[in-house]
Design an enzyme around this catalytic site. Sequence first.
Site, PDB file in Angstrom:
ATOM      1  N   ASP A   1     -17.998  -1.494   9.405  1.00  0.00           N
ATOM      2  CA  ASP A   1     -16.860  -2.149   8.768  1.00  0.00           C
ATOM      3  C   ASP A   1     -17.055  -3.659   8.935  1.00  0.00           C
ATOM      4  O   ASP A   1     -17.945  -4.126   9.660  1.00  0.00           O
ATOM      5  CB  ASP A   1     -15.520  -1.668   9.324  1.00  0.00           C
ATOM      6  CG  ASP A   1     -14.383  -1.924   8.320  1.00  0.00           C
ATOM      7  OD1 ASP A   1     -14.588  -2.690   7.358  1.00  0.00           O
ATOM      8  OD2 ASP A   1     -13.287  -1.364   8.491  1.00  0.00           O
TER       9      ASP A   1
HETATM   10  C1  NOJ Z   1     -12.306  -4.026   6.021  1.00  0.00           C
HETATM   11  C2  NOJ Z   1     -11.665  -2.696   5.765  1.00  0.00           C
HETATM   12  O1  NOJ Z   1     -11.333  -2.059   6.989  1.00  0.00           O
HETATM   13  C3  NOJ Z   1     -12.545  -1.756   4.968  1.00  0.00           C
HETATM   14  O2  NOJ Z   1     -11.810  -0.607   4.656  1.00  0.00           O
HETATM   15  C4  NOJ Z   1     -13.048  -2.429   3.736  1.00  0.00           C
HETATM   16  O3  NOJ Z   1     -13.837  -1.551   2.985  1.00  0.00           O
HETATM   17  C5  NOJ Z   1     -13.837  -3.661   4.142  1.00  0.00           C
HETATM   18  N1  NOJ Z   1     -12.963  -4.570   4.859  1.00  0.00           N
HETATM   19  C6  NOJ Z   1     -14.467  -4.372   2.947  1.00  0.00           C
HETATM   20  O4  NOJ Z   1     -13.521  -4.974   2.179  1.00  0.00           O
END
Ligand code: NOJ
Length: 754
Positions: free
Chosen positions: A287
């Site tokens: 993430d």
């Molecule tokens: C953080 C989020 O937790 C995740 O779900 C997302 O895909 C990413 N950012 C990218 O935007």
Amino acid sequence: MKALLLTVATLVPGALCAQGLVDAAVEKKVDALLRQMSLEEKVGQLNQYSSNLDLTGPAPTQGAQKEMFDQVRQGKLGSLLNVTGAEATRKAQELAVEGSRLKIPLIFGLDVIHGYRTMFPVPLGEAASFDLALIERSARVAATEAAAAGVHWTFAPMVDIARDARWGRVMEGAGEDPFLGAQVAAARVRGFQGKDLAAIDTIAACVKHYAGYGFGQAGRDYNTVDLSEHTLRNVVLPPFKAAVDAGVATAMNSFNEIGGVPATGSVHLQREILKGEWGFAGFVVSDWGSIGEMVPHGYVENLEQAARVAMVAGSDMDMESRAYVSHLLGLVRSGAVDEKLVDDAVRRVLRVKFRLGLFDDPYRYSDAAREQRVLADPTHQTAALEVARASIVLLKNEGGLLPLDKGARTIAVIGPLAADKDSPLGGWRAQAQSNSAVSLLEGIQAAVSPATRVVHAEGAKLAKGRRGFVFELTFNTDDRSGFAAAVEAARGADVVVMGLGEDGFQTGEGRSQVDIGLKGLQEELLRAVLEVNKKVVVVLMNGRPLAIPGVVEAVSAVVEAWHGGSQAGHAIAQVLFGHYNPSGKLPMSFPRHVGQLPFSYDHKSTGRPNPVPMVFWSHYTDAPNEPQFPFGFGLSYTTFSYSDPLLSAAEMSRDGELRVSVTLTNSGSRAGAEVAQLYVRDLVGSVTRPVKELKGFQKVELAAGESREVVFTLKASDLAFYTAAGRWEAEPGAFKVFVGGNSRDLKGAGFSLR
Ligand code: NOJ
């Protein structure tokens, strides 16, 4: 060292072909390419940056953009997220394909969560449809639009089981139940990926957040998670497993720690379970910054150690930590990381790029003419309308206030969300245009005959100041200047429809709340309206379950419409006027009080489950244990009745089947659809078992007065769970089976498994 040995043992996954990701011809090409790659180029494939930079605009002026372009040309970047549009993706792709030595195409990722340009209801709302075909269709439309805009890869489905409505991200998933969650996860993967990843209207899916992210303590986003293996396996993992079985191309790990180990650094989750036990052949992306966040977690001292731990644990691609690009080369050269691990990660990334057809034509998704055509496709709006209305849940309808009388002379439409054209778009709106949703007011205006007058008054704003994806909301708690006009509008109306709930940016990442009632002045406004007109229908637009017992008590009708997407207003109006008979069911219980959270219908019994005339039983002294509206609950404009379930036998063998049938009758006077639900209770287990668990559902359409036999088939595998012996299997013994229209009102029978 132990971890390192484990990782090498799990490099070659088992049941790959079943997932459709591994193909001998592709593997050959991957191997051939890998052999040509320098270590720097391999590391580059594992590096992902975000770009909000305007790739279609004037020549880059910023150092950051130039640096990024240079890295693409040097083969130091494998993926970009947040580049959208056929033109921008084509330009970025040119840099990689024409500028870099091996011409390896970039893979472009984006959060396409509930639509790309055409917005569908937030995923929690969609799950309320209990209609897998519709959910698949919504993902299919989103994929078609995203693919036409040059996007190859969505960071969806989010399949985190969520039992605490304080957590703002409950809106992104399918709610509290692992069975429903697994079915929805697979449907979304099928929708995004279609039958062939290489088709130009399909994109790679990404199951996230692996794992346990929905169990952050006290519902606070990014918070610590402490889960037993029991809960992990029985509750959290089933939707991930279902997505893997459906062939999901990628997975994203999660920000949280779990039992003291950040998920991003977890060998157990990534190497042992995902890639080992399940044979997942795609790649794992971290993430955003989660590799680097292992430093503040206190799990490693610095970014270099974070890179080593993440790579060893099986995090293949680094989203925005810059840990791999900065340190992996050195770590391999010093022997701290085995190059085989890097090779495996790169192989996984290349496999997905090949499967998407990017090596055949890296620009195949970036076609501006197709983009224009596809984004304007009117059938997408039709699909959004169908999904939105199927997602609506009728929570209360006393005295038959709904459907609304078509002969009404005046309808007052009141409330902060009544004319809001933006909030229905929801919190993850990808490339939707702001204020592009059909509002509740517009939906009602379009549905009434010229004889009906529709008056509108906002009453009070919900939030003040800046709103948006990255801003904290400030709620309006003092500006009542619109109250008088709202009360006036209500006074003269035959009926009042109030649009209440949450701002579109009130749920989502970073949006946890301690209070899940109606924010701002909404309840006060409702009370003022009720003073002058009792005929009030509350239409809720929100992304999380709300605890609003006072509101539910005070009004005759409550419609849960969620943040319903581009066509929200028309969908709600169709329900309000009875053009569409609501059939949605709650995918998450609505508590009476935030203090009941976390809550799920499939709780355990405790040793003191039953009331006694003393205080010594498991309960609250100031509120009931039961939620306001249970999981699976939803009314219709007709009524349904269930016969007692009939079982095909009293016993079931391990390799046999049991048929459970009920006669479902539409006992009312309108045609309607009912989601018949099957629950099972395993009475005694090697570990304690939930009081009931959903094991099947069917949506059945019945004409007024019509009856139909609904048959569910149970197999021993449906009764399996993670046992005390650490195996996924069913244990012999006595079971109860229940059928009904929600998780509370059920009729039961018993059987045993031999
Ligand atoms: C953080 C989020 O937790 C995740 O779900 C997302 O895909 C990413 N950012 C990218 O935007």
